[in-house]
Design a protein around this motif. Structure first.
Motif, short mmCIF file in Angstrom:
data_model
loop_
_atom_site.label_atom_id
_atom_site.label_comp_id
_atom_site.label_asym_id
_atom_site.label_seq_id
_atom_site.Cartn_x
_atom_site.Cartn_y
_atom_site.Cartn_z
N THR A 184 78.12 28.11 88.07
CA THR A 184 77.14 29.15 88.43
C THR A 184 76.72 29.05 89.89
OG1 THR A 184 75.28 27.76 87.72
CG2 THR A 184 76.25 29.22 86.08
N ALA A 185 76.87 27.88 90.50
CA ALA A 185 76.46 27.70 91.90
C ALA A 185 77.56 28.03 92.89
CB ALA A 185 75.99 26.25 92.11
N MET A 186 78.75 28.35 92.42
CA MET A 186 79.89 28.61 93.31
C MET A 186 79.87 30.03 93.84
SD MET A 186 83.13 26.80 91.41
CE MET A 186 83.21 25.02 91.18
N ALA A 187 80.57 30.23 94.96
CA ALA A 187 80.79 31.58 95.49
C ALA A 187 81.67 32.35 94.51
CB ALA A 187 81.46 31.51 96.85
N PRO A 188 81.49 33.68 94.40
CA PRO A 188 82.19 34.45 93.37
C PRO A 188 83.70 34.25 93.33
CG PRO A 188 80.47 35.77 94.36
CD PRO A 188 80.52 34.49 95.14
N GLN A 189 84.40 34.35 94.48
CA GLN A 189 85.86 34.25 94.44
C GLN A 189 86.30 32.85 94.00
OE1 GLN A 189 87.89 35.16 98.08
NE2 GLN A 189 89.89 35.30 97.11
N LYS A 190 85.68 31.84 94.59
CA LYS A 190 86.02 30.47 94.20
C LYS A 190 85.70 30.22 92.74
CE LYS A 190 85.20 25.66 95.54
NZ LYS A 190 84.43 24.76 96.46
N ARG A 191 84.59 30.80 92.27
CA ARG A 191 84.17 30.62 90.88
C ARG A 191 85.17 31.23 89.91
NH1 ARG A 191 78.67 33.15 90.24
NH2 ARG A 191 79.89 35.06 90.20
N GLY A 192 85.77 32.37 90.29
CA GLY A 192 86.74 33.01 89.40
C GLY A 192 87.92 32.12 89.10
N TYR A 193 88.49 31.50 90.13
CA TYR A 193 89.63 30.60 89.92
C TYR A 193 89.20 29.36 89.14
CZ TYR A 193 92.21 33.43 93.30
OH TYR A 193 92.84 34.46 93.94
N ALA A 194 88.00 28.85 89.46
CA ALA A 194 87.52 27.67 88.75
C ALA A 194 87.28 27.97 87.28
CB ALA A 194 86.23 27.17 89.41
N PHE A 195 86.83 29.19 86.98
CA PHE A 195 86.61 29.59 85.59
C PHE A 195 87.93 29.61 84.82
CE2 PHE A 195 85.17 33.17 82.57
CZ PHE A 195 84.60 32.27 81.69
N GLU A 238 92.73 36.96 79.64
CA GLU A 238 92.22 37.33 80.94
C GLU A 238 90.76 36.91 81.00
OE1 GLU A 238 92.15 41.17 83.94
OE2 GLU A 238 93.85 40.66 82.67
N ALA A 239 90.34 36.38 82.14
CA ALA A 239 88.98 35.88 82.28
C ALA A 239 88.31 36.50 83.49
CB ALA A 239 89.01 34.35 82.42
N LYS A 240 87.04 36.89 83.35
CA LYS A 240 86.27 37.45 84.46
C LYS A 240 84.87 36.81 84.47
CE LYS A 240 88.37 41.96 85.23
NZ LYS A 240 88.74 41.62 86.62
#
Length: 286
Positions: free
Chosen positions: A141-152, A192-194
């Motif tokens: 939740t603390a990550m930047a959106p683009q980085k968070r997407g790959y991490a998710f 697929e994950a978002k």
């Protein structure tokens, strides 16, 4: 060679040719029949060695079962039964005593002691790893959106792996991005994950369903949206699809209550088969 006898092959015919008639296997086309054997059994059913009784799908299936060992023959029958069950659904089975006949075939193949239990035992529930995944979600939740997407996506791959689902990480087919795939009960799921601020809309769901429809007929889809789906988007997406949906709240409930992921997906699939809706919340299923 398998332990199946002449009478058993006639039973197999009865179980798989009720849709299109003798010589056919369920509703397979030539293309999807080849894809099925390649994906589920790593076999080339179009090889001439399987056509010694004739070239029909039914005769090639019989020869394949004759040549296979008992474990492979049982795996083949289970995979076909899974597809058959999806086709028949909740309605009356057109073949009298189909379940009993199917179980008798498995029992014969199990007589040699080579067939694993009908549902292999899953991995033991690892509470420490589940706790680590719960903490990882909070970190995302603390990550930047683009980085968070790959991490998710990577988080989900680890989650599938924890429950023995043999995940495959993101891949591309003819320019289209697929976030990954996993196996459950011998069925291949694309996912697929978002993770975005707004709920996923109907267009994203339709796009994913379109990708799924270009794949093998037996593949299913799992769409995971951390921010969920609006009721209007689910209604617009429609019923009776091959995609089931999960939300971030579903993931939280699952991890917080220590519910195995395979159980969650099983119940979602069954509920979707019963009411046609692509999403039912975990809190309403357990």
């Amino acid at each position: 060679m398998s332990s199946l006898k002449e009478i058993d092959f006639r039973t197999v015919d009865d179980l798989v040719d009720f849709i299109r008639g003798r010589g056919y296997v369920l509703d397979f086309s030539d293309r999807t029949y080849s894809q099925f054997f390649a994906a589920e059994l790593d076999a080339d059913i179009d090889h001439p060695m399987y056509a010694t009784h004739g070239g029909s799908k039914g005769k090639r299936l019989r020869r394949f079962l004759e040549l296979a060992d008992d474990a492979t023959a049982a795996r083949t029958l289970r995979a076909l039964w899974e597809l058959r069950s999806d086709y028949v659904g909740e309605g009356k089975d057109p073949v009298a005593g189909a379940e009993r006949k199917y179980q008798a075939l498995l029992a014969r193949l199990g007589a040699a002691g080579e067939v694993p239990p009908s549902e292999p035992a899953g991995p033991a529930f690892d509470y420490e790893k589940v706790a680590a995944l719960k903490a990882e979600v909070l970190e995302l939740t603390a990550m930047a959106p683009q980085k968070r997407g790959y991490a998710f996506e990577r988080f989900l791959v680890r989650l599938f792996d924890l429950f023995g689902m043999k995940p495959r990480e993101p891949f591309r087919n003819r320019g289209e991005q697929i976030d990954g795939s996993f196996l459950l009960h011998g069925v291949t799921y694309l996912f697929e994950a978002k993770w975005q601020n707004e709920p996923t809309d109907a267009k994203d769901l339709r796009d994913f369903e379109g990708k799924l429809n270009e794949k093998a007929a037996w593949a299913r889809g799992l769409f995971i949206s951390h921010s969920g789906f609006s009721e209007s988007s689910l209604e617009t997406f429609g019923r009776g699809k091959r995609t089931i949906c999960m939300t971030g709240l579903d993931l939280y409930e699952m991890l917080e209550r220590s519910i195995p992921l395979n159980d969650v997906i099983d119940r979602k699939v069954r509920r979707a088969a019963e009411d046609g809706r692509p999403h039912t919340a975990v809190r309403d299923l357990f």
